[in-house]
Design a protein around this motif. Structure first.
Motif, PDB file in Angstrom:
ATOM      1  N   GLY A   8       0.807  -1.210   0.000  1.00  0.00           N
ATOM      2  CA  GLY A   8       0.000   0.000   0.000  1.00  0.00           C
ATOM      3  C   GLY A   8       0.838   1.257   0.000  1.00  0.00           C
ATOM      4  O   GLY A   8       0.518   2.240   0.685  1.00  0.00           O
ATOM      5  N   VAL A   9       1.931   1.247  -0.790  1.00  0.00           N
ATOM      6  CA  VAL A   9       2.850   2.375  -0.843  1.00  0.00           C
ATOM      7  C   VAL A   9       3.103   2.750  -2.297  1.00  0.00           C
ATOM      8  O   VAL A   9       2.990   1.904  -3.191  1.00  0.00           O
ATOM      9  CB  VAL A   9       4.187   2.007  -0.133  1.00  0.00           C
ATOM     10  CG1 VAL A   9       4.920   0.903  -0.885  1.00  0.00           C
ATOM     11  CG2 VAL A   9       5.076   3.222   0.040  1.00  0.00           C
ATOM     12  N   CYS A  10       3.455   3.998  -2.535  1.00  0.00           N
ATOM     13  CA  CYS A  10       3.792   4.460  -3.879  1.00  0.00           C
ATOM     14  C   CYS A  10       5.298   4.377  -4.093  1.00  0.00           C
ATOM     15  O   CYS A  10       6.074   4.939  -3.303  1.00  0.00           O
ATOM     16  CB  CYS A  10       3.327   5.908  -4.087  1.00  0.00           C
ATOM     17  SG  CYS A  10       1.533   6.091  -4.149  1.00  0.00           S
ATOM     18  N   LEU A  11       5.705   3.694  -5.141  1.00  0.00           N
ATOM     19  CA  LEU A  11       7.118   3.571  -5.504  1.00  0.00           C
ATOM     20  C   LEU A  11       7.308   4.164  -6.891  1.00  0.00           C
ATOM     21  O   LEU A  11       6.381   4.654  -7.514  1.00  0.00           O
ATOM     22  CB  LEU A  11       7.556   2.106  -5.458  1.00  0.00           C
ATOM     23  CG  LEU A  11       7.401   1.389  -4.112  1.00  0.00           C
ATOM     24  CD1 LEU A  11       7.830  -0.066  -4.240  1.00  0.00           C
ATOM     25  CD2 LEU A  11       8.193   2.088  -3.022  1.00  0.00           C
ATOM     26  N   GLY A  12       8.538   4.099  -7.401  1.00  0.00           N
ATOM     27  CA  GLY A  12       8.827   4.673  -8.706  1.00  0.00           C
ATOM     28  C   GLY A  12       8.821   6.186  -8.631  1.00  0.00           C
ATOM     29  O   GLY A  12       9.283   6.776  -7.656  1.00  0.00           O
ATOM     30  N   ASP A  13       8.335   6.841  -9.674  1.00  0.00           N
ATOM     31  CA  ASP A  13       8.244   8.298  -9.786  1.00  0.00           C
ATOM     32  C   ASP A  13       9.633   8.896 -10.006  1.00  0.00           C
ATOM     33  O   ASP A  13      10.650   8.224  -9.915  1.00  0.00           O
ATOM     34  CB  ASP A  13       7.584   8.901  -8.549  1.00  0.00           C
ATOM     35  CG  ASP A  13       6.926  10.243  -8.858  1.00  0.00           C
ATOM     36  OD1 ASP A  13       7.038  10.712 -10.003  1.00  0.00           O
ATOM     37  OD2 ASP A  13       6.292  10.809  -7.953  1.00  0.00           O
ATOM     38  N   SER A  14       9.682  10.182 -10.304  1.00  0.00           N
ATOM     39  CA  SER A  14      10.927  10.865 -10.671  1.00  0.00           C
ATOM     40  C   SER A  14      11.865  10.980  -9.476  1.00  0.00           C
ATOM     41  O   SER A  14      11.430  11.064  -8.326  1.00  0.00           O
ATOM     42  CB  SER A  14      10.623  12.255 -11.223  1.00  0.00           C
ATOM     43  OG  SER A  14       9.795  12.167 -12.365  1.00  0.00           O
ATOM     44  N   LEU A  15      13.165  11.000  -9.786  1.00  0.00           N
ATOM     45  CA  LEU A  15      14.195  11.180  -8.770  1.00  0.00           C
ATOM     46  C   LEU A  15      15.071  12.364  -9.131  1.00  0.00           C
ATOM     47  O   LEU A  15      15.381  12.584 -10.299  1.00  0.00           O
ATOM     48  CB  LEU A  15      15.069   9.925  -8.661  1.00  0.00           C
ATOM     49  CG  LEU A  15      14.440   8.687  -8.040  1.00  0.00           C
ATOM     50  CD1 LEU A  15      15.442   7.539  -8.071  1.00  0.00           C
ATOM     51  CD2 LEU A  15      14.006   8.956  -6.602  1.00  0.00           C
ATOM     52  N   ARG A  16      15.491  13.115  -8.110  1.00  0.00           N
ATOM     53  CA  ARG A  16      16.426  14.198  -8.325  1.00  0.00           C
ATOM     54  C   ARG A  16      17.849  13.665  -8.332  1.00  0.00           C
ATOM     55  O   ARG A  16      18.238  12.918  -7.434  1.00  0.00           O
ATOM     56  CB  ARG A  16      16.273  15.252  -7.221  1.00  0.00           C
ATOM     57  CG  ARG A  16      15.002  16.068  -7.308  1.00  0.00           C
ATOM     58  CD  ARG A  16      14.871  16.958  -6.100  1.00  0.00           C
ATOM     59  NE  ARG A  16      14.659  16.176  -4.884  1.00  0.00           N
ATOM     60  CZ  ARG A  16      14.743  16.682  -3.656  1.00  0.00           C
ATOM     61  NH1 ARG A  16      15.063  17.954  -3.480  1.00  0.00           N
ATOM     62  NH2 ARG A  16      14.517  15.917  -2.596  1.00  0.00           N
ATOM     63  N   GLU A  17      18.602  14.029  -9.336  1.00  0.00           N
ATOM     64  CA  GLU A  17      19.993  13.634  -9.458  1.00  0.00           C
ATOM     65  C   GLU A  17      20.832  14.880  -9.723  1.00  0.00           C
ATOM     66  O   GLU A  17      20.284  15.943 -10.065  1.00  0.00           O
ATOM     67  CB  GLU A  17      20.165  12.619 -10.583  1.00  0.00           C
ATOM     68  CG  GLU A  17      19.504  11.286 -10.285  1.00  0.00           C
ATOM     69  CD  GLU A  17      19.835  10.231 -11.327  1.00  0.00           C
ATOM     70  OE1 GLU A  17      20.268  10.614 -12.427  1.00  0.00           O
ATOM     71  OE2 GLU A  17      19.657   9.042 -11.027  1.00  0.00           O
ATOM     72  N   TYR A  46      15.378  12.426 -12.986  1.00  0.00           N
ATOM     73  CA  TYR A  46      15.352  11.172 -13.733  1.00  0.00           C
ATOM     74  C   TYR A  46      13.935  10.619 -13.652  1.00  0.00           C
ATOM     75  O   TYR A  46      13.438  10.292 -12.570  1.00  0.00           O
ATOM     76  CB  TYR A  46      16.363  10.194 -13.144  1.00  0.00           C
ATOM     77  CG  TYR A  46      16.291   8.806 -13.714  1.00  0.00           C
ATOM     78  CD1 TYR A  46      16.478   8.568 -15.077  1.00  0.00           C
ATOM     79  CD2 TYR A  46      16.042   7.709 -12.886  1.00  0.00           C
ATOM     80  CE1 TYR A  46      16.406   7.297 -15.591  1.00  0.00           C
ATOM     81  CE2 TYR A  46      15.979   6.428 -13.401  1.00  0.00           C
ATOM     82  CZ  TYR A  46      16.164   6.231 -14.749  1.00  0.00           C
ATOM     83  OH  TYR A  46      16.092   4.951 -15.264  1.00  0.00           O
ATOM     84  N   TYR A  47      13.258  10.528 -14.794  1.00  0.00           N
ATOM     85  CA  TYR A  47      11.855  10.101 -14.809  1.00  0.00           C
ATOM     86  C   TYR A  47      11.753   8.588 -14.694  1.00  0.00           C
ATOM     87  O   TYR A  47      12.471   7.848 -15.359  1.00  0.00           O
ATOM     88  CB  TYR A  47      11.159  10.544 -16.087  1.00  0.00           C
ATOM     89  CG  TYR A  47       9.779   9.943 -16.240  1.00  0.00           C
ATOM     90  CD1 TYR A  47       8.703  10.416 -15.495  1.00  0.00           C
ATOM     91  CD2 TYR A  47       9.580   8.853 -17.094  1.00  0.00           C
ATOM     92  CE1 TYR A  47       7.447   9.838 -15.595  1.00  0.00           C
ATOM     93  CE2 TYR A  47       8.326   8.271 -17.210  1.00  0.00           C
ATOM     94  CZ  TYR A  47       7.264   8.776 -16.456  1.00  0.00           C
ATOM     95  OH  TYR A  47       6.028   8.185 -16.560  1.00  0.00           O
ATOM     96  N   ARG A  48      10.823   8.143 -13.835  1.00  0.00           N
ATOM     97  CA  ARG A  48      10.483   6.722 -13.713  1.00  0.00           C
ATOM     98  C   ARG A  48       8.969   6.607 -13.564  1.00  0.00           C
ATOM     99  O   ARG A  48       8.343   7.469 -12.954  1.00  0.00           O
ATOM    100  CB  ARG A  48      11.178   6.086 -12.504  1.00  0.00           C
ATOM    101  CG  ARG A  48      12.682   6.267 -12.481  1.00  0.00           C
ATOM    102  CD  ARG A  48      13.302   5.612 -11.255  1.00  0.00           C
ATOM    103  NE  ARG A  48      12.615   6.008 -10.042  1.00  0.00           N
ATOM    104  CZ  ARG A  48      12.657   5.294  -8.894  1.00  0.00           C
ATOM    105  NH1 ARG A  48      13.325   4.178  -8.846  1.00  0.00           N
ATOM    106  NH2 ARG A  48      12.022   5.725  -7.829  1.00  0.00           N
TER     107      ARG A  48
END
Length: 303
Positions: free
Chosen positions: A245-254, A259-261
């Motif tokens: 019941g958690v949200c994973l993935g999504d964009s990351l700051r680098e 970085y889009y996911r």
């Protein structure tokens, strides 16, 4: 014998945790590097030859030793299986990583959490906040629990003797070692591991669904997994995210930007509490597999 081999290997690994840098794995990686230097001309067919030269001799020796020991005594074959499982599994690697990162986040020590994430998983974490650190830690924990625990257990249950764990671990090591090449040399190693991991990945994902939120896990698997670049990983992550019941993935700051996911899962944003939930999910899944294998062995004995 399968059940007791797994229990013994898990207890041994808990008492004396194995590592990716254990001498046997390092020896194989050195051998793989030698094959790459000899075979790599940038062509896919030479990558196939190198993969076969790396994997097949080890499988032959492993199977030959197992059946030789079994002909002498089933107890000796059991000891051999325990040794192979100990060398190929890594349950403590997963749990130890989660513990360190979770403690750093609990204490509000973001620099330490970033350092742990970078050291343990090779992630560029300098720009990450607490939620992003927790999210990546959960993602990598789910993938590593599959590759170092459930993939090995499933392969051990499917193939005779100790061939399954050895084949799975060697294919995974070559996939990590030879992928990302600018030429076609590593293409076959990546494809071979995708094929070998096809069934274990789906069985792990189904296990997460059974031991977590089944409805959300199946929904995320069906609706979101295909959006992930690596489909086997996408199935594991989507099912695990839905089960938790958690949200994973999504964009990351680098350092170079974002970085889009694709987004995976439903529910709340990841935090340190979900790290503990992920550990609980993995433990329940491990118990599920051990109980299933025990039931199968009891059925075999009574049959």
């Amino acid at each position: 014998m399968t059940f007791f081999s797994l229990i013994s290997a898990l207890l041994l690994e808990r008492w004396h945790p194995s590592s990716d840098r254990n001498p046997v794995i390092m020896l194989f990686l050195s051998y793989a590097d030698s094959l790459e230097r000899y075979f790599n001309t940038g062509e896919r067919r030479h990558g196939i030859a190198a993969w076969i030269a790396a994997v097949v001799p080890v499988l032959i020796v492993t199977g030959w030793v197992y059946y030789l020991l079994y002909s002498l005594s089933p107890l000796l074959a059991w000891v051999w299986n325990v040794i192979i499982l100990y060398l190929t599994m890594g349950f403590r690697q997963f749990s130890h990583s989660f513990t360190e990162i979770g403690e750093a986040l609990k204490n509000g020590d973001l620099p330490l959490a970033r350092k742990r994430l970078r050291a343990l998983h090779g992630v560029q974490a300098d720009e990450l906040g607490s939620q992003e650190i927790a999210r990546i830690a959960i993602e990598m924990g789910l993938i590593h629990s599959h590759r170092y625990v459930f993939g090995i257990i499933i392969s051990f249950a499917l193939l005779p003797g100790s061939l399954g764990p050895v084949l799975y671990r060697l294919a995974e090591l070559l996939n990590e070692r030879w992928r990302g090449r600018p030429d076609a040399f590593g293409d076959f190693a990546v494809k071979a591991f995708d094929i070998i991991d096809w069934l274990p990945a789906r069985m792990t994902a189904m296990s997460f669904a059974i031991t977590g939120n089944f409805e959300d896990a199946v929904y995320c698997w069906r609706a979101q997994a295909a959006s992930w670049m690596n489909h086997n990983q996408g199935i594991i992550l989507a099912s695990g995210a839905g089960a938790l019941g958690v949200c994973l993935g999504d964009s990351l700051r680098e350092p170079g930007g974002e970085y889009y996911r694709p987004e995976l899962g439903v529910g709340e944003q990841a935090d340190m509490d979900f790290l503990q939930s992920a550990v609980g999910l993995v433990w329940r899944t491990l118990v599920l597999w051990l109980m299933l294998i025990l039931l199968l062995e009891i059925a075999s004995w009574t049959g």
